[in-house]
Design a protein around this motif. Structure first.
Motif, short mmCIF file in Angstrom:
data_model
loop_
_atom_site.label_atom_id
_atom_site.label_comp_id
_atom_site.label_asym_id
_atom_site.label_seq_id
_atom_site.Cartn_x
_atom_site.Cartn_y
_atom_site.Cartn_z
N ALA A 1 4.59 -2.82 8.23
CA ALA A 1 5.96 -3.22 8.52
C ALA A 1 6.83 -1.97 8.64
CB ALA A 1 6.49 -4.13 7.43
N GLY A 2 7.60 -1.92 9.70
CA GLY A 2 8.47 -0.78 9.94
C GLY A 2 9.93 -1.18 9.95
N LYS A 3 10.73 -0.38 10.60
CA LYS A 3 12.17 -0.65 10.64
C LYS A 3 12.50 -1.90 11.46
CE LYS A 3 12.85 2.44 14.49
NZ LYS A 3 13.81 2.87 15.38
N ASP A 4 11.56 -2.34 12.30
CA ASP A 4 11.78 -3.53 13.12
C ASP A 4 11.19 -4.80 12.50
OD1 ASP A 4 13.10 -2.10 15.10
OD2 ASP A 4 11.23 -1.59 16.11
N PHE A 5 10.97 -4.79 11.19
CA PHE A 5 10.43 -5.94 10.50
C PHE A 5 11.41 -7.09 10.57
CE2 PHE A 5 9.96 -8.58 6.73
CZ PHE A 5 8.62 -8.90 6.81
N PRO A 6 11.02 -8.30 10.81
CA PRO A 6 9.68 -8.84 11.00
C PRO A 6 9.22 -8.86 12.46
CG PRO A 6 11.17 -10.68 10.83
CD PRO A 6 12.00 -9.41 10.68
N ALA A 7 10.06 -8.33 13.37
CA ALA A 7 9.72 -8.35 14.80
C ALA A 7 8.39 -7.64 15.08
CB ALA A 7 10.83 -7.73 15.62
N ASP A 8 8.08 -6.57 14.33
CA ASP A 8 6.83 -5.85 14.57
C ASP A 8 5.62 -6.71 14.20
OD1 ASP A 8 7.52 -5.64 11.89
OD2 ASP A 8 7.25 -3.47 11.77
N GLY B 1 0.83 -1.20 0.00
CA GLY B 1 0.00 0.00 0.00
C GLY B 1 0.85 1.24 0.00
N PRO B 2 0.23 2.39 0.06
CA PRO B 2 0.98 3.65 0.04
C PRO B 2 1.90 3.80 1.25
CG PRO B 2 -1.39 4.03 0.36
CD PRO B 2 -1.21 2.58 0.12
N GLU B 3 1.54 3.15 2.37
CA GLU B 3 2.38 3.24 3.55
C GLU B 3 3.48 2.19 3.57
OE1 GLU B 3 -0.87 1.42 3.42
OE2 GLU B 3 -1.52 2.28 5.33
N GLY B 4 3.55 1.35 2.55
CA GLY B 4 4.56 0.30 2.46
C GLY B 4 3.92 -1.06 2.55
N LYS B 5 4.68 -2.02 3.08
CA LYS B 5 4.18 -3.38 3.23
C LYS B 5 3.21 -3.42 4.41
CE LYS B 5 8.51 -5.42 1.73
NZ LYS B 5 9.66 -6.24 2.15
N VAL B 6 2.04 -3.99 4.15
CA VAL B 6 1.01 -4.12 5.17
C VAL B 6 0.69 -5.61 5.32
CG1 VAL B 6 -1.36 -3.56 5.81
CG2 VAL B 6 0.03 -1.86 4.62
N TYR B 7 0.65 -6.07 6.56
CA TYR B 7 0.35 -7.47 6.84
C TYR B 7 -0.96 -7.55 7.60
CZ TYR B 7 5.02 -8.38 5.27
OH TYR B 7 6.14 -8.46 4.49
N LEU B 8 -1.86 -8.43 7.14
CA LEU B 8 -3.13 -8.68 7.80
C LEU B 8 -3.02 -10.03 8.51
CD1 LEU B 8 -5.50 -7.57 4.92
CD2 LEU B 8 -4.70 -6.22 6.87
N LEU B 9 -3.35 -10.05 9.78
CA LEU B 9 -3.17 -11.25 10.60
C LEU B 9 -4.51 -11.77 11.10
CD1 LEU B 9 -0.32 -9.85 12.89
CD2 LEU B 9 -0.07 -11.00 10.69
N ASP B 10 -4.67 -13.09 11.07
CA ASP B 10 -5.86 -13.75 11.60
C ASP B 10 -5.40 -14.96 12.41
OD1 ASP B 10 -8.27 -12.44 10.42
OD2 ASP B 10 -7.29 -13.01 8.55
N VAL B 11 -6.04 -15.18 13.57
CA VAL B 11 -5.80 -16.37 14.38
C VAL B 11 -7.16 -16.98 14.67
CG1 VAL B 11 -4.92 -17.27 16.57
CG2 VAL B 11 -3.71 -15.40 15.43
N ASN B 12 -7.32 -18.25 14.34
CA ASN B 12 -8.56 -18.99 14.59
C ASN B 12 -8.23 -20.29 15.30
OD1 ASN B 12 -10.77 -17.50 12.98
ND2 ASN B 12 -9.06 -17.63 11.57
N VAL B 13 -9.04 -20.65 16.27
CA VAL B 13 -8.89 -21.92 16.96
C VAL B 13 -10.10 -22.77 16.62
CG1 VAL B 13 -8.64 -23.06 19.19
CG2 VAL B 13 -7.57 -20.82 18.81
N TYR B 14 -9.83 -23.95 16.08
CA TYR B 14 -10.88 -24.89 15.69
C TYR B 14 -10.81 -26.12 16.58
CZ TYR B 14 -10.93 -22.14 11.41
OH TYR B 14 -11.01 -21.11 10.51
N SER B 15 -11.95 -26.57 17.05
CA SER B 15 -12.00 -27.79 17.84
C SER B 15 -12.58 -28.89 16.96
CB SER B 15 -12.89 -27.60 19.07
OG SER B 15 -13.04 -28.83 19.72
N HIS B 16 -11.94 -30.03 16.98
CA HIS B 16 -12.48 -31.17 16.24
C HIS B 16 -13.42 -31.99 17.10
CE1 HIS B 16 -10.08 -31.38 12.36
NE2 HIS B 16 -10.04 -30.16 12.82
N ALA B 17 -13.54 -31.61 18.36
CA ALA B 17 -14.55 -32.26 19.21
C ALA B 17 -15.90 -31.69 18.83
CB ALA B 17 -14.24 -31.99 20.68
N THR B 18 -16.91 -32.48 18.97
CA THR B 18 -18.25 -32.00 18.65
C THR B 18 -18.74 -31.12 19.78
OG1 THR B 18 -18.67 -34.02 17.42
CG2 THR B 18 -20.59 -32.73 18.08
#
Length: 164
Positions: free
Chosen positions: A130-137, A91-108
């Protein structure tokens, strides 16, 4: 009027401690979830040190450091999957990362109306420029998301109720 105000103050004083201990809907979904988690990271175009393998190892390390059990995807049930998705956009601000975390249970999961399998906890659409501390940020934000899950899991499964 003063008696009414006094009653409200006393009622609030009695009710507030109870509501402070109540669980959120996401936390309620985690009640009784066994302490066995397999981590999966959706494939994405790696960017230097930010790779699917590095992300998987980081998530596993955070879980292990919090005394959650990490198992392989092919392990015998019961287990749940922690799925991480990372998408990169330029994007115009540089590299942008979109993060998703999902937890799925296989138990019913038994609900009032039907039986279902699936998502029991999720946090997504976190955006990191992403800034100067990439990938730590990026990993730092992901770590915060995973820590929210760990906190919710611990709140839902206190030590005396945990299956470890």
């Amino acid at each position: 009027m003063n008696k009414c105000l006094a009653f409200i103050v006393v009622a609030l004083a009695v009710l507030l401690p109870v509501s402070a201990e109540s669980l959120t809907l996401q936390q309620e979904n985690l009640i009784g979830l066994p302490n066995r988690f397999a981590v999966s990271v959706a494939q994405f175009d790696g960017d230097g040190e930010l790779t699917a393998g590095a992300v998987k190892k980081s998530v596993e390390d955070w879980l292990t450091a919090s005394r959650l059990s990490v198992v392989e995807k092919r392990s015998a049930p019961p287990l749940s999957f922690i799925n991480v998705a990372i998408a990169r956009q330029d994007g115009p601000e540089g590299k942008v990362y979109l993060l998703d975390v999902n937890v799925y249970s296989h138990a019913t999961i038994t609900t009032t109306y039907r039986l279902r399998k699936g998502t029991v906890w999720m946090m997504g659409s976190e955006k990191v420029v992403a800034g100067k501390d990439f990938p730590a940020d990026v990993l730092g934000r992901l770590g915060t998301m995973v820590n929210f899950f760990i906190r919710d899991y611990r709140a839902s499964n206190p030590p005396e109720a945990r299956q470890e």
